[in-house]
Design a protein around this motif. Sequence first.
Motif, PDB file in Angstrom:
ATOM      1  N   ASN A   3       0.801  -1.218   0.000  1.00 46.92           N
ATOM      2  CA  ASN A   3       0.000   0.000   0.000  1.00 46.92           C
ATOM      3  C   ASN A   3       0.834   1.269   0.000  1.00 46.92           C
ATOM      4  O   ASN A   3       0.315   2.347   0.193  1.00 46.92           O
ATOM      5  N   ARG A   4       2.164   1.156  -0.195  1.00 46.94           N
ATOM      6  CA  ARG A   4       2.942   2.363  -0.411  1.00 46.94           C
ATOM      7  C   ARG A   4       2.717   2.843  -1.842  1.00 46.94           C
ATOM      8  O   ARG A   4       2.574   2.038  -2.746  1.00 46.94           O
ATOM      9  N   PRO A   5       2.713   4.169  -2.080  1.00 46.72           N
ATOM     10  CA  PRO A   5       2.557   4.643  -3.452  1.00 46.72           C
ATOM     11  C   PRO A   5       3.778   4.280  -4.277  1.00 46.72           C
ATOM     12  O   PRO A   5       4.900   4.577  -3.889  1.00 46.72           O
ATOM     13  N   ARG A  10       3.470   7.377  -9.205  1.00 50.82           N
ATOM     14  CA  ARG A  10       3.298   8.725  -8.723  1.00 50.82           C
ATOM     15  C   ARG A  10       3.924   9.718  -9.694  1.00 50.82           C
ATOM     16  O   ARG A  10       3.421  10.809  -9.916  1.00 50.82           O
ATOM     17  N   GLU A 163       3.270  14.415   0.753  1.00 54.20           N
ATOM     18  CA  GLU A 163       3.130  13.838  -0.581  1.00 54.20           C
ATOM     19  C   GLU A 163       2.648  14.869  -1.592  1.00 54.20           C
ATOM     20  O   GLU A 163       3.185  14.962  -2.700  1.00 54.20           O
ATOM     21  N   GLU A 374      -6.629  10.766  -3.094  1.00 51.93           N
ATOM     22  CA  GLU A 374      -5.929   9.492  -3.148  1.00 51.93           C
ATOM     23  C   GLU A 374      -4.893   9.394  -2.031  1.00 51.93           C
ATOM     24  O   GLU A 374      -4.730   8.343  -1.405  1.00 51.93           O
ATOM     25  N   ARG A 378      -4.687   6.619   0.897  1.00 50.02           N
ATOM     26  CA  ARG A 378      -3.471   5.810   0.956  1.00 50.02           C
ATOM     27  C   ARG A 378      -2.795   5.916   2.316  1.00 50.02           C
ATOM     28  O   ARG A 378      -2.355   4.925   2.893  1.00 50.02           O
ATOM     29  N   TRP A 379      -2.712   7.141   2.850  1.00 48.40           N
ATOM     30  CA  TRP A 379      -2.034   7.300   4.135  1.00 48.40           C
ATOM     31  C   TRP A 379      -2.872   6.790   5.298  1.00 48.40           C
ATOM     32  O   TRP A 379      -2.332   6.376   6.317  1.00 48.40           O
ATOM     33  N   GLU A 381      -4.608   4.031   5.063  1.00 48.96           N
ATOM     34  CA  GLU A 381      -4.325   2.603   4.998  1.00 48.96           C
ATOM     35  C   GLU A 381      -2.890   2.305   5.423  1.00 48.96           C
ATOM     36  O   GLU A 381      -2.624   1.321   6.132  1.00 48.96           O
ATOM     37  N   THR A 382      -1.968   3.147   5.004  1.00 50.94           N
ATOM     38  CA  THR A 382      -0.565   2.941   5.355  1.00 50.94           C
ATOM     39  C   THR A 382      -0.361   3.027   6.862  1.00 50.94           C
ATOM     40  O   THR A 382       0.284   2.170   7.477  1.00 50.94           O
ATOM     41  N   ASP A 419       9.032   6.664   0.534  1.00 52.37           N
ATOM     42  CA  ASP A 419       8.006   6.930  -0.470  1.00 52.37           C
ATOM     43  C   ASP A 419       7.880   8.400  -0.855  1.00 52.37           C
ATOM     44  O   ASP A 419       7.348   8.706  -1.922  1.00 52.37           O
TER      45      ASP A 419
END
Length: 427
Positions: A3-5, A10, A163, A374, A378-379, A381-382, A419
């Motif tokens: 689950n890292r971008p 990117r 990010e 997004e 993502r963060w 979940e991370t 990341d």
Amino acid sequence: MKNRPNRLVRGALAAAALSLAVTACAEDSGSSGATNAGGESIEYGAEKSEYVDALADMDPVELVIQSTGPKDSATGRRFEDYAEAVDEWSGGKITFEFIYSNGAAGPTETHEAIADGRIDIGSVMPSLIPDEFPVTNNLWNLSHLGRQTPVDSMLQWHGIIFELATLTDEIDAEYEDHGMKLLLPGFGSGAYMPYCGEESTSLDDLKNKGIASQSRHQNAQAEALGMKPSSIAYTEMFESLERGVIDCAITTVTGAALGGYIESVPYPTFDPEVGFNSPGGSIAMSIDKWNDLPLPAQQLMIDRLDVLMQANFEGAWDNAAAAVQQVLDAGGTFSNFDEDAKAALVETNQELEAEVANSDALGDGEAFLEAAREAEARWAETVAGLDIKGLDTSYEEFPEWHDNGVPDLQPYFDVLWEDVVADRRPS
């Protein structure tokens, strides 16, 4: 960790969706044209001795750094710990002279003080000077994103801000246009929420209450709740609440603790998923001083930002534990907004997001907004997947969580640096 971008993905997003020249494979990512005085590159994660050896022939330099807090304070510790780490890891070649409590320039003037040489490093707050930073303020227009609870929100929020700033070369360029190198895109001390003198969770409860706010975005959010916002200096907040000039204040637990006014307003209200905008700060450095540093010194200045962030988290959580206990001791509670108030706040946040989507300052505002959403997912979940205890701790439980000691945040920093921050690191 899953689950890292993916950096190539990117990079494609930045090129295709944001129309920005960002790629994780670039040899000098995030530099936006900044230079250095040469020197051999050091791999991220190198031992301290490697930095010391690489800088052995460097001419010593002393940097004037302005702290936002008094010496040895919880809020100022981030600057002090960072300076100590850079000094030590440079073998004493980079030292610091401190100016405390914004002694050289206030929050709306720090960028000018860096540019004109009064200080070399300081905290810049673009949301307080939006006309000076039209691109960057699109970032702060979205600072309500993320969870609003005391532990996971801090980790998720910083990931989002880092990010988005790293995806957007124009943000770095805007700082450089003002004579600065952006070191740390953003830092905060927790979720903003209204603190009131009585429990106020519905639109009827909140209607016509006077409230102190800290930005035009917070003004809009307060007005959406039927409140009457006004700008009151931090130094006048305590007296204004004591005298009944205002009924509430939009602040963080840190601000409430340091302001000493929780006894007057021991009823904070929030929603775990819907936030207020943050007038958070960034850390910037004189671009001339940055360009004079050899490459390994520049890399060190970026690599030891983890020390600054660790101190920022710890200081914020120290203040949060004290604030929560003061709320509880005063007989107050942390309450959730009723559905009508939550809906009004959601609608206003959507309007702020629409401003970003339609911004003339961005190459593609809609894509920037989509990237933000997004990053938010993502963060979340991370952070949830990290081996960090107590991520879902409530405010009421927070003092006990804090008494057990701040958990090891290295797993978080590993993800953030691999990341995101690696793309900001000169090489």
